[in-house]
Every structure is written in C-alpha cells, then in structure tokens.
Design an enzyme around this catalytic site. Sequence first.
Site, PDB file in Angstrom:
ATOM      1  N   CYS A  55      46.047  36.741  47.422  1.00  0.00           N
ATOM      2  CA  CYS A  55      47.185  35.827  47.343  1.00  0.00           C
ATOM      3  C   CYS A  55      47.628  35.649  45.885  1.00  0.00           C
ATOM      4  O   CYS A  55      46.958  36.099  44.953  1.00  0.00           O
ATOM      5  CB  CYS A  55      46.813  34.481  47.940  1.00  0.00           C
ATOM      6  SG  CYS A  55      45.519  33.642  47.003  1.00  0.00           S
ATOM      7  N   ALA A  58      45.090  34.207  43.576  1.00  0.00           N
ATOM      8  CA  ALA A  58      44.076  35.197  43.183  1.00  0.00           C
ATOM      9  C   ALA A  58      44.572  36.024  42.000  1.00  0.00           C
ATOM     10  O   ALA A  58      43.818  36.303  41.057  1.00  0.00           O
ATOM     11  CB  ALA A  58      43.741  36.109  44.361  1.00  0.00           C
ATOM     12  N   ARG A  89      34.669  38.214  40.682  1.00  0.00           N
ATOM     13  CA  ARG A  89      35.273  39.308  39.910  1.00  0.00           C
ATOM     14  C   ARG A  89      34.449  39.412  38.637  1.00  0.00           C
ATOM     15  O   ARG A  89      34.365  38.476  37.866  1.00  0.00           O
ATOM     16  CB  ARG A  89      36.725  38.986  39.597  1.00  0.00           C
ATOM     17  CG  ARG A  89      37.481  40.137  38.932  1.00  0.00           C
ATOM     18  CD  ARG A  89      38.956  39.884  39.103  1.00  0.00           C
ATOM     19  NE  ARG A  89      39.799  40.865  38.452  1.00  0.00           N
ATOM     20  CZ  ARG A  89      40.256  40.733  37.213  1.00  0.00           C
ATOM     21  NH1 ARG A  89      39.914  39.703  36.477  1.00  0.00           N
ATOM     22  NH2 ARG A  89      41.049  41.638  36.693  1.00  0.00           N
ATOM     23  N   HIS A 187      50.178  37.700  39.170  1.00  0.00           N
ATOM     24  CA  HIS A 187      50.134  38.379  37.864  1.00  0.00           C
ATOM     25  C   HIS A 187      51.385  38.007  37.072  1.00  0.00           C
ATOM     26  O   HIS A 187      51.322  37.666  35.904  1.00  0.00           O
ATOM     27  CB  HIS A 187      50.155  39.908  38.011  1.00  0.00           C
ATOM     28  CG  HIS A 187      49.034  40.489  38.815  1.00  0.00           C
ATOM     29  ND1 HIS A 187      49.192  41.618  39.569  1.00  0.00           N
ATOM     30  CD2 HIS A 187      47.750  40.109  38.978  1.00  0.00           C
ATOM     31  CE1 HIS A 187      48.046  41.919  40.155  1.00  0.00           C
ATOM     32  NE2 HIS A 187      47.153  41.016  39.809  1.00  0.00           N
TER      33      HIS A 187
HETATM   34 FE1  CFM Z   1      44.917  45.918  37.734  1.00  0.00          FE
HETATM   35 FE2  CFM Z   1      43.794  46.898  39.637  1.00  0.00          FE
HETATM   36 FE3  CFM Z   1      44.476  44.279  39.560  1.00  0.00          FE
HETATM   37 FE4  CFM Z   1      42.536  45.267  37.966  1.00  0.00          FE
HETATM   38 FE5  CFM Z   1      40.702  44.432  39.782  1.00  0.00          FE
HETATM   39 FE6  CFM Z   1      42.060  46.027  41.413  1.00  0.00          FE
HETATM   40 FE7  CFM Z   1      42.655  43.422  41.352  1.00  0.00          FE
HETATM   41 MO1  CFM Z   1      40.391  44.245  42.385  1.00  0.00          MO
HETATM   42  S1  CFM Z   1      43.163  47.219  37.678  1.00  0.00           S
HETATM   43  S2  CFM Z   1      44.080  43.912  37.553  1.00  0.00           S
HETATM   44  S3  CFM Z   1      40.481  44.658  37.601  1.00  0.00           S
HETATM   45  S4  CFM Z   1      45.709  45.966  39.750  1.00  0.00           S
HETATM   46  S5  CFM Z   1      39.986  46.001  40.971  1.00  0.00           S
HETATM   47  S6  CFM Z   1      43.031  48.016  41.235  1.00  0.00           S
HETATM   48  S7  CFM Z   1      42.538  44.706  43.017  1.00  0.00           S
HETATM   49  S8  CFM Z   1      40.768  42.571  40.832  1.00  0.00           S
HETATM   50  S9  CFM Z   1      44.554  42.520  40.901  1.00  0.00           S
END
Ligand code: CFM
Length: 537
Positions: A55, A58, A89, A187
């Site tokens: 979500c 997250a 994480r 993000h």
């Molecule tokens: Fe970038 Fe990723 Fe992500 Fe990531 Fe991650 Fe991820 Fe994630 Mo899991 S590199 S930041 S450190 S998009 S592994 S493939 S899904 S936490 S949001």
Amino acid sequence: MAMTESELNEILGKLPSKVQKNRSKHILVKDCSQPDQEIEANTRTIPGIITNRGCAYAGCKGVVLGPLKDMIHIVHGPIGCSYYAWGTRRNKGKTEDPSDNYLNYCFSTDMQEKDIVFGGEKKLAATIDEVVKIFNPKAITVSATCPVGLIGDDIQQVAKAAEARHGIQVLAFNCEGYKGVSQSAGHHIANNILMDKVIGNSTEEKAPKPFAINILGEYNIGGDSWEIERVLKEIGYHIVSVMTGDGSYEELRLAHTSELNLVQCHRSINYIAEMLETKYGTPWLKVNFIGINSTAESLRNMAQYFGDETLIRKTEEVILRELANIQPRIDQYRKICDGKRAFCFVGGSRGHHYQGLFAELGIETVLAGYEFAHRDDYEGRKVLPMIKTDSDSKNIPELHVERDTERYCVKLSPEIAEELRARIPLSNYTGLNIDMKDGSIVVDDLNHYETEEFIRLLKPDIFASGIKDKYVVQKMGIPAKQIHSYDYSGPYAGFNGAVNFARDVSMAFASPTWNYITPPWHKLPLLEGKINEGGAA
Ligand code: CFM
C-alpha cells in the site's frame, strides 16, 4: 522453452472475460521483431485477485522514510500497520553514537476505537511530545495510515504546531494506504516532501571533496549499500548521501552539493533525481550494482561522467582486482547453476536488476516483471509522454520545483552532455523489456493464479520473488529465492554480493528438500471447471 500465445490464452481463458481482457494487457510474450511492445502498468488490481502489492503507506514509511536512521518515524494509525512493518525490510544502518539510530524501534500512536470516533489529533500531538522528551531526535516524520484519512485528522496542522513547540522539523506524510494503486504512490509522496523540506535545507554550498555523489534508490537491504560504498570510496568518490539506505537526515540536507546523482532503483526515487536536476542542474546516472558486469559497467560509466584520468585508471584497477578475487568462486557455483531457468518477479526494480546476475551464473530468466512499476520501468523513459494520468495517479500531488537562482550550476557543457548521453544512461533508463529474450514472458502485477499456472507450464528451476509467494512456490517443489529482504542473507550487491548470491542460489539447487515434495501437477484432479458467465443454470 518459449511460451506460445495459445499457451498464454490457455491460462487467461479460465478467467471471466472482463478479467481476461484486463490481464491480457498486463502480460506480453517478448517478440524481438516488435520494438515497441506495450504493457499496461500502475493501474488498479481487480478486486478479488490475490496480488503481491503493498500500500501507499508501505511505500512511503516502509521504503523511503524508514531507512533514515537518525529520524524518528511515527506511524499514526492502529498498531497493526506498525507491527507488521517493524524490522521486516532489512534496511540496515550504523551510527557512531548508537543512541542516534532508531531503526530498531517501532513508534505508533496505537489508535483505538475512541480515537477513530473522536479523532486522533490530540493523541498524535502527545506522541510527538513524548518522543521528543524521551529521545530528543533531530527530526520526526509522521506517516498516516488508512483510518487517519477516513476520519479527517489534520496531521499537517499537528506537525506544524509540534515544530513550533519543539524547534525541530516534524514532517507529515498523507500516505494513507489507499492513496494509490500500490506502494508506488507512497514513494512519490515521500519523495515530494523530502525534496521540499529536507534536501538542500543547509547553508553548506560545496562538498568538502571532489567527485561528490549521492546514491539514490539504494536501501542497504542486507548491507548492499555498504558493499557498494566500499568500492566507490576506494576508487575516490565522496558519498554525500545515500537515499535512503543507512541514510541520515543530516546527510540528506547536504544532497544539493553533489556533482552527480546515481539512480539504483528508478521506480522509487526517479522523482527526486529529476527534481535535483531541475533545481540544481545535477544530472543523474542510471546504475545497477546487482551483478558483476553491471557493477563494472556502472563504475566505468561514472568515471566517464567525471572524465578524470586518475579516476578512470583507479576504476579499472579496482575492477581488475575485484574480478580476480571473486571469479574463481563464481566459477565454482556456476557449475551447479548452469543451464537452469528462472522467474524473476519483484517489486519495482529488482525484477530487472537481478537478471544479469542470474545470467552470469548460467541461469536464463524466462519470466520477469514488477508488482507495481510503471510503463517507463518496462518500456523505458521514452514512453513517459505517452502515459495517461488516471484518477488514481491524480490523487498524488505533483511537486513543481524550479531552478534555484543561487545554487543552480551547469555540471556539463551541452556538447559533452550530448556526447555522454550517446554512450551512458545519463538521466535515462531504458527499462526491462529491452533486455528480455525472444519468447520470454513479461508480467505486470503477477497474481497467485498466474504464478501457479506459469510454473505449471514453464517449470522454472528457481523462482526469485518475495515472502508473500515463496511458500506457494516451494510447496510446488521449486526453490524460491527471496530477493526483497534476502531472508537472512546478503549483501547481494556489488562484487562480493554476487558471490553471496551465487552461494545462496547454489544451496537452494543442491538442497535435497525438493525430492520430498510432489508437485501438484503430478496429482491434478481430472475434473476441470469453467466460469459460466451467464450464472448457474
Ligand atoms: Fe526499489 Fe524495488 Fe522498491 Fe527496493 Fe525493496 Fe522491491 Fe520494495 Mo521489496 S528496489 S525500493 S528495496 S522498487 S525489494 S524491487 S518491492 S521493498 S518498494
């Protein structure tokens, strides 16, 4: 073994026609004769489908903010949202003074029914006061979870009042879980506020050493960033900040002083990369420190950017020494791995980044994709102007930054920039699709039904993905390599990381466990159902 369109239709044919139509746009069979294959991405998962996505909360608190070790991250919401994000994480961090590192803590307002009914603002203000009294942190973040937005708590106002009371920055993030179709929305929300309120919030104008860089989109999972930094520092780079693995508030404030921004995870942080370029004139370079060749290539591209002879020479020296050190061990593991086939399905960047490392071990990626990436992560940034904004993406405020009148500085002459762009991925990312082999499958937001069906048809030797699907895969008798948190292992980045990965993958293949499991297709039921869209007779 490539998959045919009819095999693909066999999988999708079991779904109701509307779902079939939707899902078929998210799946493609790579056809090298068609240069611009489109894929749909960053749209809502159909309710009822078991997705691996997370979500917005997250993505904001868990991914981008969480690794900032010297800030206290308060979660305003019921305790479950905090508890399940506590230490899962594996973004590691060290500080000289251990009391300046809050990564092992979990701060929550623990909203109860009465807070939902009467509002949680007072409780949030009291939590901030308590946190300041006990820990006296440099800065605080507040992340909202779903109920906060639903009941209308004004966390921006609470944060502003707390800033005035305590004289430190208190940043509030309206990253309620439902804010977007996945963690990707979070993000973006985190990027905007960090850019607006933290980055550049310092009177320093210049980095103390030459070759100053920021590393964006590297989260130090299992210590990845430490392995990358080891090499970069030896070559002669000055790392101003890492966003955000083992990252700190103080370093982030200085990020405007770098001469180049590296982008490891394009999905989670391309917004800051672009805004830094607009505001300060600092270009970004797409790097990939997963895999031996990608690491070496990224290092070489960085040296090309700076164009300094000593730096170029030192880069080659370090690469040569590192390769000599790891190659014999990689060769040994390769004997176990060679000829195998992998699925590589991760969140937003790793579905692409790990393919090179698999290939170096002799493992071919036959299916790959992302949970929540956007079309540009598949098709390259050239599609950005073609991406339509829908009501879900409009939900996230766009931050418009402008050129900083005092600090903006052109880092490269237009001629050199153009010449470099032809050779290295300067402010560009070409995406995953281009690297896929003919006949391989690209799937966006792979769900559990498709996971099982693709495994049944393509029978991969290893499935690289995450904690949510690894048990399903293992119960089908196939080793699963967890490449979100790496379970208990890592680092996997850089040169030494590649050896760790090769060791773990080889262990997975060599384990006798799989001989004790009968895959479900050996005992499939004889009766098969079909969806009757007209309803039951
Ligand atoms: Fe970038 Fe990723 Fe992500 Fe990531 Fe991650 Fe991820 Fe994630 Mo899991 S590199 S930041 S450190 S998009 S592994 S493939 S899904 S936490 S949001």
